[in-house]
Design a protein around this motif. Structure first.
Motif, PDB file in Angstrom:
ATOM      1  N   GLU B  46      55.667  44.119  34.060  1.00 53.70           N
ATOM      2  CA  GLU B  46      56.430  43.976  32.818  1.00 53.70           C
ATOM      3  C   GLU B  46      55.713  42.941  31.952  1.00 53.70           C
ATOM      4  OE1 GLU B  46      60.583  43.337  33.602  1.00 53.70           O
ATOM      5  OE2 GLU B  46      60.934  42.300  31.708  1.00 53.70           O
ATOM      6  N   HIS B  76      44.393  43.951  30.029  1.00 56.38           N
ATOM      7  CA  HIS B  76      45.412  43.850  31.082  1.00 56.38           C
ATOM      8  C   HIS B  76      46.333  45.050  30.972  1.00 56.38           C
ATOM      9  CE1 HIS B  76      48.134  42.112  33.962  1.00 56.38           C
ATOM     10  NE2 HIS B  76      47.504  40.957  33.967  1.00 56.38           N
ATOM     11  N   ILE B  87      44.021  46.574  37.713  1.00 59.80           N
ATOM     12  CA  ILE B  87      45.085  45.992  36.890  1.00 59.80           C
ATOM     13  C   ILE B  87      44.523  45.430  35.593  1.00 59.80           C
ATOM     14  CG2 ILE B  87      46.888  44.257  36.723  1.00 59.80           C
ATOM     15  CD1 ILE B  87      46.928  43.958  39.643  1.00 59.80           C
ATOM     16  N   MET B  88      43.418  44.716  35.705  1.00 61.25           N
ATOM     17  CA  MET B  88      42.939  43.992  34.533  1.00 61.25           C
ATOM     18  C   MET B  88      41.454  43.678  34.671  1.00 61.25           C
ATOM     19  SD  MET B  88      42.405  40.661  35.739  1.00 61.25           S
ATOM     20  CE  MET B  88      42.554  39.812  34.191  1.00 61.25           C
ATOM     21  N   MET B 108      40.756  33.586  34.214  1.00 56.77           N
ATOM     22  CA  MET B 108      41.619  34.133  35.259  1.00 56.77           C
ATOM     23  C   MET B 108      42.724  33.152  35.631  1.00 56.77           C
ATOM     24  SD  MET B 108      40.966  37.141  35.683  1.00 56.77           S
ATOM     25  CE  MET B 108      42.284  37.221  36.894  1.00 56.77           C
ATOM     26  N   LEU B 111      45.284  33.370  32.894  1.00 60.57           N
ATOM     27  CA  LEU B 111      46.029  34.636  32.894  1.00 60.57           C
ATOM     28  C   LEU B 111      47.046  34.690  34.026  1.00 60.57           C
ATOM     29  CD1 LEU B 111      43.294  37.277  32.030  1.00 60.57           C
ATOM     30  CD2 LEU B 111      44.770  35.957  30.546  1.00 60.57           C
ATOM     31  N   LYS B 112      46.694  34.110  35.172  1.00 58.81           N
ATOM     32  CA  LYS B 112      47.593  34.126  36.334  1.00 58.81           C
ATOM     33  C   LYS B 112      48.912  33.407  36.047  1.00 58.81           C
ATOM     34  CE  LYS B 112      45.680  36.078  39.983  1.00 58.81           C
ATOM     35  NZ  LYS B 112      46.434  37.076  40.742  1.00 58.81           N
ATOM     36  N   PHE B 117      53.168  38.092  31.863  1.00 56.21           N
ATOM     37  CA  PHE B 117      53.273  39.288  32.716  1.00 56.21           C
ATOM     38  C   PHE B 117      54.086  38.926  33.952  1.00 56.21           C
ATOM     39  CE2 PHE B 117      49.199  39.857  30.528  1.00 56.21           C
ATOM     40  CZ  PHE B 117      49.286  41.174  30.103  1.00 56.21           C
ATOM     41  N   TRP B 118      54.856  39.907  34.433  1.00 55.53           N
ATOM     42  CA  TRP B 118      55.627  39.709  35.667  1.00 55.53           C
ATOM     43  C   TRP B 118      55.444  40.931  36.540  1.00 55.53           C
ATOM     44  CZ3 TRP B 118      57.264  38.798  30.732  1.00 55.53           C
ATOM     45  CH2 TRP B 118      57.377  37.450  30.400  1.00 55.53           C
ATOM     46  N   LYS B 119      55.061  40.684  37.805  1.00 57.42           N
ATOM     47  CA  LYS B 119      54.789  41.783  38.735  1.00 57.42           C
ATOM     48  C   LYS B 119      55.981  42.015  39.641  1.00 57.42           C
ATOM     49  CE  LYS B 119      49.813  41.005  39.370  1.00 57.42           C
ATOM     50  NZ  LYS B 119      49.315  39.660  39.706  1.00 57.42           N
TER      51      LYS B 119
END
Lengths: 83, 162
Positions: B46, B76, B87-88, B108, B111-112, B117-119
């Motif tokens: 998401e 991404h 994924i990206m 990276m 981005l983490k 973003f939520w996994k």
């Protein structure tokens, strides 16, 4: 002031909707959270542990103590897990 | 120099066509959906559409300024991704490899923990579980804020062109 409040990930699930438009006098994000948490049990559950809540004010990452003057959109979400 | 968010798969070779022209070093990183438990069927990602591309562009511009990049690209994906799918990706271009490697590592880490973003892991039984942020990701990000780290321009050996 009128604010669009957005929710993502498990905050969205706990509150049961992705966004809502509200009227508030909150001066900071933290005051807005208190305002929202007082609305009903779902909001209260979503904001029960603020260590797990992050926010953005007008699409910029912000601290919970950030001021809301002039803000139009506030988003709440758990710590991000991209990459 | 661009950041993009999409649901569709991407072709790394196509993304790199013309990337970093004239640079001495290009580094790319690709993240792949991984199943650590043997229970996972897919990953759902998401994101915050109004914010994501701008945040990625800001981080790209920060990396470019800090490491002297001549080009960068961030892509991404979001939506439902099967195990094994990319994924990206991050690509960085610089005159020398140290800057390109470090900038990719730096991007990276940002981005983490700082991109919206939520996994969520989807099991073979259909059960969904939000992935929790790791404190090690936060530690990784904080090391870039330590003042002792080397910053661009790096002292480049005269006899080492890349």
């Amino acid at each position: 002031m009128t604010l669009d409040v957005l929710y993502f990930a498990w905050l969205r699930e706990r509150i049961g909707q992705p966004r809502e438009r509200i009227e508030t006098d909150a001066a900071t994000v933290r005051e807005l959270i208190a305002d929202l948490a007082a609305r009903d049990d779902w909001h209260a559950a979503a904001f029960s542990d603020l260590a797990a809540v992050r926010c953005a004010v007008d699409q910029q990452l912000a601290s919970l103590d950030a001021p809301l003057a002039g803000a139009r959109e506030v988003a709440f979400f758990p710590p991000m897990t991209g990459g | 120099m661009s950041a993009r968010v999409q649901t569709a798969p991407f072709d790394l070779a196509a993304e790199l066509a013309g990337f970093g022209a004239g640079a001495g070093a290009v580094v790319t990183f690709t993240g792949i959906v991984r199943d650590d438990t043997g229970q996972m069927a897919a990953l759902e990602i998401e994101h915050y559409p109004a914010m994501t591309e701008r945040a990625l562009s800001d981080y790209g511009a920060q990396a470019a300024a800090r490491f002297g990049l001549t080009d960068w690209r961030i892509l991404h994906r979001h939506g439902r991704l099967a195990v094994g799918e990319p994924i990206m990706m991050v690509a960085t271009a610089a005159r020398h490899r140290a800057a390109a490697f470090q900038a990719a590592d730096y991007l990276m880490d940002w981005l983490k923990s700082r991109a919206p973003f939520w996994k969520r892991e989807i099991g073979h039984d259909g059960a969904a579980r939000w992935v929790e942020a790791k404190s090690s990701d936060e530690d990784a990000l904080s090391r870039w804020q330590a003042s002792s780290l080397p910053k661009y321009p790096f002292p480049a050996p005269a006899d080492d062109p890349a």
